[in-house]
Design an enzyme around this catalytic site. Sequence first.
Site, PDB file in Angstrom:
ATOM      1  N   PHE A   1     -12.282  -6.125  11.910  1.00 44.89           N
ATOM      2  CA  PHE A   1     -12.902  -4.813  12.112  1.00 44.89           C
ATOM      3  C   PHE A   1     -14.259  -4.780  11.409  1.00 44.89           C
ATOM      4  CE2 PHE A   1      -8.705  -4.562  13.305  1.00 44.89           C
ATOM      5  CZ  PHE A   1      -7.838  -4.693  12.232  1.00 44.89           C
TER       6      PHE A   1
ATOM      7  N   ASP B   1      -8.413  -6.334   1.453  1.00 37.13           N
ATOM      8  CA  ASP B   1      -7.694  -6.081   0.192  1.00 37.13           C
ATOM      9  C   ASP B   1      -8.291  -6.932  -0.926  1.00 37.13           C
ATOM     10  OD1 ASP B   1      -4.415  -5.723   1.787  1.00 37.13           O
ATOM     11  OD2 ASP B   1      -6.017  -4.273   1.451  1.00 37.13           O
TER      12      ASP B   1
ATOM     13  N   ASP C   1     -16.793  -3.598   9.547  1.00 37.47           N
ATOM     14  CA  ASP C   1     -17.098  -2.455   8.646  1.00 37.47           C
ATOM     15  C   ASP C   1     -18.203  -2.868   7.692  1.00 37.47           C
ATOM     16  OD1 ASP C   1     -15.140  -2.775   5.718  1.00 37.47           O
ATOM     17  OD2 ASP C   1     -15.672  -4.334   7.129  1.00 37.47           O
TER      18      ASP C   1
ATOM     19  N   HIS D   1       0.834  -1.215   0.000  1.00 34.39           N
ATOM     20  CA  HIS D   1       0.000   0.000   0.000  1.00 34.39           C
ATOM     21  C   HIS D   1       0.858   1.249   0.000  1.00 34.39           C
ATOM     22  CE1 HIS D   1      -3.404  -2.561   0.427  1.00 34.39           C
ATOM     23  NE2 HIS D   1      -2.939  -3.091   1.548  1.00 34.39           N
TER      24      HIS D   1
ATOM     25  N   ASP E   1      -8.130 -10.138   8.384  1.00 35.77           N
ATOM     26  CA  ASP E   1      -8.991  -9.009   8.017  1.00 35.77           C
ATOM     27  C   ASP E   1      -8.357  -8.190   6.893  1.00 35.77           C
ATOM     28  OD1 ASP E   1      -9.518  -6.009   8.214  1.00 35.77           O
ATOM     29  OD2 ASP E   1     -11.246  -6.873   9.201  1.00 35.77           O
ATOM     30  N   TYR E   2      -7.087  -7.807   7.094  1.00 34.83           N
ATOM     31  CA  TYR E   2      -6.376  -7.031   6.067  1.00 34.83           C
ATOM     32  C   TYR E   2      -6.443  -7.737   4.729  1.00 34.83           C
ATOM     33  CZ  TYR E   2      -3.800  -3.882   9.341  1.00 34.83           C
ATOM     34  OH  TYR E   2      -3.419  -2.934  10.270  1.00 34.83           O
TER      35      TYR E   2
HETATM   36  N1  56B Z   1     -12.405  -4.516   8.009  1.00 36.02           N
HETATM   37  C1  56B Z   1     -11.661  -3.533   7.492  1.00 36.02           C
HETATM   38  N2  56B Z   1     -12.254  -2.363   7.185  1.00 36.02           N
HETATM   39  C2  56B Z   1     -11.465  -1.386   6.666  1.00 36.02           C
HETATM   40  C3  56B Z   1     -10.097  -1.527   6.447  1.00 36.02           C
HETATM   41  C4  56B Z   1      -9.656  -0.280   5.908  1.00 36.02           C
HETATM   42  C5  56B Z   1      -8.310   0.137   5.494  1.00 36.02           C
HETATM   43  N3  56B Z   1      -7.277  -0.669   6.023  1.00 36.02           N
HETATM   44  C6  56B Z   1      -6.187  -0.809   5.146  1.00 36.02           C
HETATM   45  C7  56B Z   1      -5.190   0.181   5.533  1.00 36.02           C
HETATM   46  C8  56B Z   1      -4.058  -0.399   5.853  1.00 36.02           C
HETATM   47  C9  56B Z   1      -4.138  -1.819   5.664  1.00 36.02           C
HETATM   48  O1  56B Z   1      -3.271  -2.128   4.627  1.00 36.02           O
HETATM   49  C10 56B Z   1      -5.532  -2.140   5.253  1.00 36.02           C
HETATM   50  O2  56B Z   1      -5.563  -2.755   4.005  1.00 36.02           O
HETATM   51  C11 56B Z   1     -10.763   0.545   5.814  1.00 36.02           C
HETATM   52  N4  56B Z   1     -11.812  -0.149   6.268  1.00 36.02           N
HETATM   53  C12 56B Z   1     -13.216   0.219   6.256  1.00 36.02           C
HETATM   54  O3  56B Z   1     -13.714  -0.157   4.966  1.00 36.02           O
HETATM   55  C13 56B Z   1     -14.692   0.790   4.536  1.00 36.02           C
HETATM   56  C14 56B Z   1     -14.142   1.499   3.316  1.00 36.02           C
HETATM   57  O4  56B Z   1     -14.147   0.592   2.234  1.00 36.02           O
HETATM   58  P1  56B Z   1     -14.116   1.183   0.733  1.00 36.02           P
HETATM   59  O5  56B Z   1     -15.384   2.038   0.590  1.00 36.02           O
HETATM   60  O6  56B Z   1     -14.075  -0.038  -0.145  1.00 36.02           O
HETATM   61  O7  56B Z   1     -12.844   2.052   0.653  1.00 36.02           O
HETATM   62  C15 56B Z   1     -14.903   1.735   5.710  1.00 36.02           C
HETATM   63  O8  56B Z   1     -15.867   1.202   6.589  1.00 36.02           O
HETATM   64  C16 56B Z   1     -13.532   1.686   6.384  1.00 36.02           C
HETATM   65  O9  56B Z   1     -13.613   2.048   7.757  1.00 36.02           O
HETATM   66  C17 56B Z   1      -9.490  -2.771   6.785  1.00 36.02           C
HETATM   67  O10 56B Z   1      -8.279  -3.018   6.628  1.00 36.02           O
HETATM   68  N5  56B Z   1     -10.326  -3.735   7.297  1.00 36.02           N
END
Ligand code: 56B
Length: 347
Positions: A243, A325, A245, A53, A320-321
């Site tokens: 997490f 992704d 979401d 990233h 989760d990550y």
């Molecule tokens: N469960 C979970 N939810 C996550 C993330 C992340 C970002 N993490 C990245 C950052 C560093 C690491 O490398 C992760 O890859 C954002 N969100 C949530 O997603 C939604 C946005 O989605 P979209 O509209 O498609 O961009 C929003 O609710 C946001 O709060 C995660 O990792 N896990």
Amino acid sequence: MDGPLTPRESAKFIAENSRDVFIDGGGVRRVAELLFAKVSGPELDLGSWKALHELNPRAADEAAVNWVFVTDTLNFSFWSEHEEHKCLVGYRGKTYSGYWSLCAAVNRALDEGWCPSPGIPITSASYYATVTLEQVQHIFRSDTDVPMPLIEERHRILNETGKILLEKFEGSFLNCVRKSEKSAQKLMHLVVESFPSYRDVTQFEGKRISFYKRAQILVADTWSVLEGKGDGCFKDISSITMFADYRLPQVLVHLGALKYSKELLEKLLKGEMLSYGDRQEVEIRGCSLWCVELIRDCLLELIEKKGEKTSREINSVLLDYYLWDYARDHRADMKGIPFHHTRCIYY
Ligand SMILES: Nc1nc2c(c(CN[C@H]3C=C[C@H](O)[C@@H]3O)cn2[C@@H]2O[C@H](COP(=O)(O)O)[C@@H](O)[C@H]2O)c(=O)[nH]1
């Protein structure tokens, strides 16, 4: 009054009493097998947070920790009513949407500034504690006519959070991390106690339950940006759950590990809004969280059974990550799978 159930206890309780969302055991096993094939690969590794990233900080210093804090303080609600009509942010020749549009806007601000100053110090509490609404609208401006959702809330939360960070932690989130003595749980609870916008708590079947989605991802991203070393060497990082979401439920349904009732699926396909704390919204979040816990247990059994030698830690954060992704990379395949629309500051 004693606190709410922990996220893990909450998820178990919700999954046992859910009426419209179900975990599919066969789907759980299939996802565990998909992940098993990756267990020695680069994706299921702490290093992927930076390696995969480009917008995430390269450094592991105090400035990087404060970058994580301000982005996770604003890490909520990027979805738009019409997928083809949404907030986009261009940065260094690439265009970003959703969560990444937030990170792109933060990095754009740090690079540019109100001439002639070197940059807008958007990650400094002394700046965002008193930043004005019009400055926030400028910093998080979209390249389309669709602004970033909840921009007024984002402004209010920046002022509130910046003031508290100055008052309680001398303006740096690293001081908050250090107060947690390398415990992920202590840090999560210190964040929830100190910063109101992180209190992701609601009710289900008469019990107080918690998801703490942004507090948990803040701990996870702090662990990642510090590369699991020094102040970020959390001995109990495996106690952090996925997490809850709006993306993970969508990808779990796509992969067949989660199923919705006919009634709920019809509602989501129509794009009907669910309010924060609605029974069905809580069931989607809780069953997704419990589903990832079961996938992790199944994966650990597979590793054990197949004697896969892996020194690295497999925990719910890395799963989760990976799944988040995966959802990003398979957006087109997931077109037919709806995600729930809740407008709130918690996820
Ligand atoms: N469960 C979970 N939810 C996550 C993330 C992340 C970002 N993490 C990245 C950052 C560093 C690491 O490398 C992760 O890859 C954002 N969100 C949530 O997603 C939604 C946005 O989605 P979209 O509209 O498609 O961009 C929003 O609710 C946001 O709060 C995660 O990792 N896990």
